[in-house]
Write a protein that holds these residues in place. Structure first.
Motif, short mmCIF file in Angstrom:
data_model
loop_
_atom_site.label_atom_id
_atom_site.label_comp_id
_atom_site.label_asym_id
_atom_site.label_seq_id
_atom_site.Cartn_x
_atom_site.Cartn_y
_atom_site.Cartn_z
N ASP A 278 62.66 29.64 23.76
CA ASP A 278 61.87 30.85 23.50
C ASP A 278 61.38 30.91 22.06
OD1 ASP A 278 62.36 31.48 26.14
OD2 ASP A 278 63.87 33.02 25.70
N ARG A 279 62.23 30.44 21.12
CA ARG A 279 61.83 30.43 19.71
C ARG A 279 60.67 29.46 19.48
NH1 ARG A 279 66.71 29.98 17.27
NH2 ARG A 279 66.71 27.72 17.34
N VAL A 280 60.74 28.28 20.09
CA VAL A 280 59.66 27.30 19.96
C VAL A 280 58.38 27.85 20.59
CG1 VAL A 280 58.87 25.00 20.65
CG2 VAL A 280 61.19 25.30 19.75
N HIS A 281 58.50 28.46 21.75
CA HIS A 281 57.32 29.05 22.39
C HIS A 281 56.70 30.12 21.51
CE1 HIS A 281 58.18 27.78 26.83
NE2 HIS A 281 58.03 26.75 26.01
N ALA A 282 57.53 30.97 20.90
CA ALA A 282 57.01 32.01 20.02
C ALA A 282 56.33 31.40 18.79
CB ALA A 282 58.13 32.95 19.59
N ASP A 283 56.95 30.34 18.23
CA ASP A 283 56.35 29.68 17.07
C ASP A 283 55.02 29.02 17.42
OD1 ASP A 283 58.45 30.45 15.47
OD2 ASP A 283 59.47 28.50 15.53
N MET A 284 54.87 28.57 18.65
CA MET A 284 53.66 27.86 19.07
C MET A 284 52.64 28.78 19.75
SD MET A 284 54.42 24.98 17.86
CE MET A 284 53.06 24.02 18.42
N ASP A 285 52.89 30.07 19.73
CA ASP A 285 51.97 31.03 20.35
C ASP A 285 50.57 30.84 19.79
OD1 ASP A 285 50.45 33.38 20.94
OD2 ASP A 285 52.31 34.43 21.37
N PRO A 286 49.56 30.74 20.66
CA PRO A 286 48.18 30.51 20.18
C PRO A 286 47.66 31.64 19.28
CG PRO A 286 48.30 30.33 22.58
CD PRO A 286 49.64 30.72 22.10
N ASP A 287 48.22 32.84 19.41
CA ASP A 287 47.76 33.96 18.59
C ASP A 287 48.45 34.00 17.23
OD1 ASP A 287 46.10 34.79 20.65
OD2 ASP A 287 47.63 36.10 21.53
N ARG A 288 49.39 33.14 17.01
CA ARG A 288 50.13 33.13 15.75
C ARG A 288 49.31 32.45 14.65
NH1 ARG A 288 56.51 32.69 15.30
NH2 ARG A 288 56.58 33.09 13.08
N ASP A 289 49.51 32.91 13.43
CA ASP A 289 48.82 32.35 12.27
C ASP A 289 49.26 30.90 12.06
OD1 ASP A 289 47.62 31.78 9.86
OD2 ASP A 289 48.71 33.31 8.73
N MET A 290 48.31 29.98 11.98
CA MET A 290 48.59 28.55 11.79
C MET A 290 49.31 28.29 10.48
SD MET A 290 47.39 26.44 14.13
CE MET A 290 45.97 25.46 14.51
N GLY A 291 49.16 29.15 9.51
CA GLY A 291 49.82 28.99 8.23
C GLY A 291 51.33 29.17 8.33
N GLU A 292 51.82 29.77 9.40
CA GLU A 292 53.26 29.99 9.59
C GLU A 292 53.95 28.79 10.22
OE1 GLU A 292 53.95 33.60 11.73
OE2 GLU A 292 52.67 34.78 10.42
N LEU A 293 53.19 27.83 10.73
CA LEU A 293 53.80 26.65 11.36
C LEU A 293 54.53 25.81 10.31
CD1 LEU A 293 51.11 25.31 13.86
CD2 LEU A 293 53.34 26.28 14.40
N SER A 294 55.70 25.32 10.71
CA SER A 294 56.49 24.48 9.82
C SER A 294 57.01 23.28 10.61
CB SER A 294 57.66 25.28 9.25
OG SER A 294 58.60 24.42 8.67
N ALA A 295 56.61 22.10 10.18
CA ALA A 295 57.07 20.88 10.84
C ALA A 295 58.59 20.74 10.70
CB ALA A 295 56.37 19.66 10.25
N ASP A 296 59.13 21.12 9.54
CA ASP A 296 60.59 21.04 9.34
C ASP A 296 61.32 21.96 10.30
OD1 ASP A 296 60.43 19.12 7.35
OD2 ASP A 296 60.43 20.60 5.71
N LYS A 297 60.81 23.17 10.45
CA LYS A 297 61.44 24.13 11.36
C LYS A 297 61.37 23.62 12.80
CE LYS A 297 61.50 28.90 12.80
NZ LYS A 297 60.65 29.95 13.26
N LEU A 298 60.24 23.07 13.20
CA LEU A 298 60.11 22.54 14.55
C LEU A 298 61.00 21.32 14.77
CD1 LEU A 298 56.27 22.95 15.13
CD2 LEU A 298 58.12 24.19 16.27
#
Length: 146
Positions: A58-78
């Motif tokens: 669920d956390r990964v799905h929330a992080d990858m939500d298409p409506d989420r700001d791309m600036g919040e993506l973190s390769a380390d977190k993923l």
């Protein structure tokens, strides 16, 4: 014990012949076989692990939500979530395998009842031979003394 269900609850109910809440009460009341206690312990570990898998998913799905700001993506977190998910999935697979093996080795309910009855009859009907021979004239009346 975990209050949440597990993916193997139906299998447990089929093998032990009772709903999970009834089986859990038997373990708490110390009226359960060691196999049932072990099975419910594994079930609780499995349910917890499946909950962890769902949380990471669920956390990964929330992080990858298409409506989420791309600036919040973190390769380390993923990457960390991927490692966490792999560990949780490995644990889940291990608990499922252990519980599945335990359930496979359990005889069917009708055989368990029949085998217990037969074992009890054999135990009460078969006496071991005496370890010491009977003394000569055992049980014979004594001759009157002088």
């Amino acid at each position: 014990m975990s209050r949440k269900g597990s993916s193997m609850d139906a299998d447990l109910q089929k093998v032990f012949g009772k709903p999970i809440p009834v089986l859990s009460e038997a373990v708490v009341g110390h009226d359960a076989s060691p196999a049932l206690a072990r099975a419910l312990e594994l079930r609780s570990f499995l349910a917890l692990t499946e909950e962890q898998v769902a949380r990471v998913r669920d956390r990964v799905h929330a992080d990858m939500d298409p409506d989420r700001d791309m600036g919040e993506l973190s390769a380390d977190k993923l990457r960390f979530d991927a490692q966490w998910l792999e560990a949780a999935l490995d644990a889940r697979d291990g608990y499922r395998a252990a519980l599945g093996e335990l359930l496979r080795t359990m005889p069917p309910l009708d055989q368990r009842a029949r085998r217990v009855r037969t074992t009890q009859l054999r135990a009460t009907a078969t006496l071991p031979p005496s370890a010491a021979p009977a003394p000569p004239r055992a049980g014979a009346a004594r001759a009157p003394g002088p």
